[in-house]
Design a protein around this motif. Sequence first.
Motif, PDB file in Angstrom:
ATOM      1  N   LEU A   1       0.810  -1.207   0.000  1.00  0.00           N
ATOM      2  CA  LEU A   1       0.000   0.000   0.000  1.00  0.00           C
ATOM      3  C   LEU A   1       0.846   1.261   0.000  1.00  0.00           C
ATOM      4  O   LEU A   1       0.459   2.268  -0.595  1.00  0.00           O
ATOM      5  N   VAL A   2       1.997   1.209   0.636  1.00  0.00           N
ATOM      6  CA  VAL A   2       2.879   2.378   0.660  1.00  0.00           C
ATOM      7  C   VAL A   2       3.386   2.667  -0.749  1.00  0.00           C
ATOM      8  O   VAL A   2       3.404   3.830  -1.199  1.00  0.00           O
TER       9      VAL A   2
ATOM     10  N   GLU B   1      -7.619   7.916   0.985  1.00  0.00           N
ATOM     11  CA  GLU B   1      -8.028   6.589   1.458  1.00  0.00           C
ATOM     12  C   GLU B   1      -6.821   5.684   1.701  1.00  0.00           C
ATOM     13  O   GLU B   1      -6.766   4.955   2.702  1.00  0.00           O
ATOM     14  N   LEU B   2      -5.844   5.738   0.793  1.00  0.00           N
ATOM     15  CA  LEU B   2      -4.634   4.939   0.978  1.00  0.00           C
ATOM     16  C   LEU B   2      -3.827   5.438   2.173  1.00  0.00           C
ATOM     17  O   LEU B   2      -3.288   4.647   2.952  1.00  0.00           O
ATOM     18  N   ALA B   3      -3.751   6.773   2.307  1.00  0.00           N
ATOM     19  CA  ALA B   3      -3.015   7.348   3.431  1.00  0.00           C
ATOM     20  C   ALA B   3      -3.626   6.908   4.760  1.00  0.00           C
ATOM     21  O   ALA B   3      -2.913   6.668   5.742  1.00  0.00           O
ATOM     22  N   ALA B   4      -4.939   6.810   4.812  1.00  0.00           N
ATOM     23  CA  ALA B   4      -5.602   6.353   6.037  1.00  0.00           C
ATOM     24  C   ALA B   4      -5.222   4.910   6.357  1.00  0.00           C
ATOM     25  O   ALA B   4      -5.020   4.550   7.526  1.00  0.00           O
ATOM     26  N   LYS B   5      -5.090   4.092   5.333  1.00  0.00           N
ATOM     27  CA  LYS B   5      -4.766   2.680   5.549  1.00  0.00           C
ATOM     28  C   LYS B   5      -3.347   2.481   6.064  1.00  0.00           C
ATOM     29  O   LYS B   5      -3.067   1.498   6.765  1.00  0.00           O
TER      30      LYS B   5
ATOM     31  N   VAL C   1     -15.139  10.967   1.973  1.00  0.00           N
ATOM     32  CA  VAL C   1     -14.292  11.599   2.989  1.00  0.00           C
ATOM     33  C   VAL C   1     -14.792  11.231   4.382  1.00  0.00           C
ATOM     34  O   VAL C   1     -13.989  10.884   5.273  1.00  0.00           O
ATOM     35  N   GLN C   2     -16.079  11.298   4.582  1.00  0.00           N
ATOM     36  CA  GLN C   2     -16.652  10.959   5.890  1.00  0.00           C
ATOM     37  C   GLN C   2     -16.407   9.499   6.237  1.00  0.00           C
ATOM     38  O   GLN C   2     -16.202   9.145   7.403  1.00  0.00           O
ATOM     39  N   ALA C   3     -16.410   8.627   5.220  1.00  0.00           N
ATOM     40  CA  ALA C   3     -16.172   7.207   5.457  1.00  0.00           C
ATOM     41  C   ALA C   3     -14.735   6.949   5.896  1.00  0.00           C
ATOM     42  O   ALA C   3     -14.446   5.959   6.589  1.00  0.00           O
ATOM     43  N   ILE C   4     -13.816   7.847   5.476  1.00  0.00           N
ATOM     44  CA  ILE C   4     -12.420   7.704   5.903  1.00  0.00           C
ATOM     45  C   ILE C   4     -12.307   7.942   7.401  1.00  0.00           C
ATOM     46  O   ILE C   4     -11.429   7.418   8.076  1.00  0.00           O
ATOM     47  N   GLY C   5     -13.226   8.793   7.897  1.00  0.00           N
ATOM     48  CA  GLY C   5     -13.225   9.052   9.334  1.00  0.00           C
ATOM     49  C   GLY C   5     -12.508  10.319   9.692  1.00  0.00           C
ATOM     50  O   GLY C   5     -12.029  10.482  10.825  1.00  0.00           O
ATOM     51  N   THR C   6     -12.444  11.273   8.729  1.00  0.00           N
ATOM     52  CA  THR C   6     -11.786  12.544   9.020  1.00  0.00           C
ATOM     53  C   THR C   6     -12.810  13.650   9.040  1.00  0.00           C
ATOM     54  O   THR C   6     -13.907  13.525   8.510  1.00  0.00           O
TER      55      THR C   6
END
Length: 219
Positions: free
Chosen positions: A139-140, A172-176, A212-217
Motif C-alpha cells: 500500500l505504501v 483513502e490509501l493514506a488512512a490505511k 471523505v466521511q467514510a475515511i473518518g476525518t
Amino acid sequence: MPYLQSFRGYPTVLNLFRNNNFDLGNGTQAVFGEISRLNHACVPNAQGNFNASLGSFTIHAVRPIEADEEITLSYLVEHGALSASRQSRLTDHYGFLCDCPACDMGSERGRKGEERRTRMQARLHEHAEGVAKRELPDLVAELEVMLEMVQMYEAEGIAGRELATMCLAVAELAAKVGRRDQVLEFSEKALRIDSDSVGTDSNLFHESLARVQAIGTSV
C-alpha cells in the motif's frame, strides 16, 4: 421519395449525435444547443457534468479564464495519456487532430508535458510489474505512485473531477497506512476541487463528501 432522403441522412445525424452528446448517467445521452459547441483541449479550463439535483448539465471553470479566452472541455476520459494516444482517440472518435498547447510538441510547454507524461507512464509500468511479482499488496508503494500522479496532473495544469477522485484515492490509501497528515491534506484538496468543478449542490460533490466521511476525518 421523402423517407429515402431521410434514411440517407441518418448516418450523418447519428455521427453528429455521437460526436456531440454528453453522458447523463443511467444510460442516458443528450445533445445541448450551446454546450455541445464547446471545443476540446487536452488541458481544458472548464468541466462539464450533469447535476442530477438541478436536472441540468452544468459547466464550471476549473481555473481562472481570461477575458476573450475560449472555454474548453476535454473530450477524453483521462488526461494522463501521451500525445500520440490522445490524437489517435480524437481522430478515431471525433475526426480531428488536437492543436492545444499540450499537444504542441514544437513548444516548450508541449515538450515538457510530454516528458512528464512519459516518465509517469514508465513509473506506472514499473509499479504494475512490481505488483505482479508480489504476493501481498504494498500500500505504501501504491500511495507513492498515486502521489506522483497527482504531482504530474498539477504540473500539467489538469484539474477537475479526475484530479479530485485521485486525491480521494490518496486520502483513502493514506488512512490505511496511518499517514494522518496526508489524509487531511488530500481530503480537503479533493473536496475543494470538486466544489469548484461540479458545485456543492451536485450529487457528485456529495458522493465525494461521503467518501471523505467514510475515511473518518473531519474537514
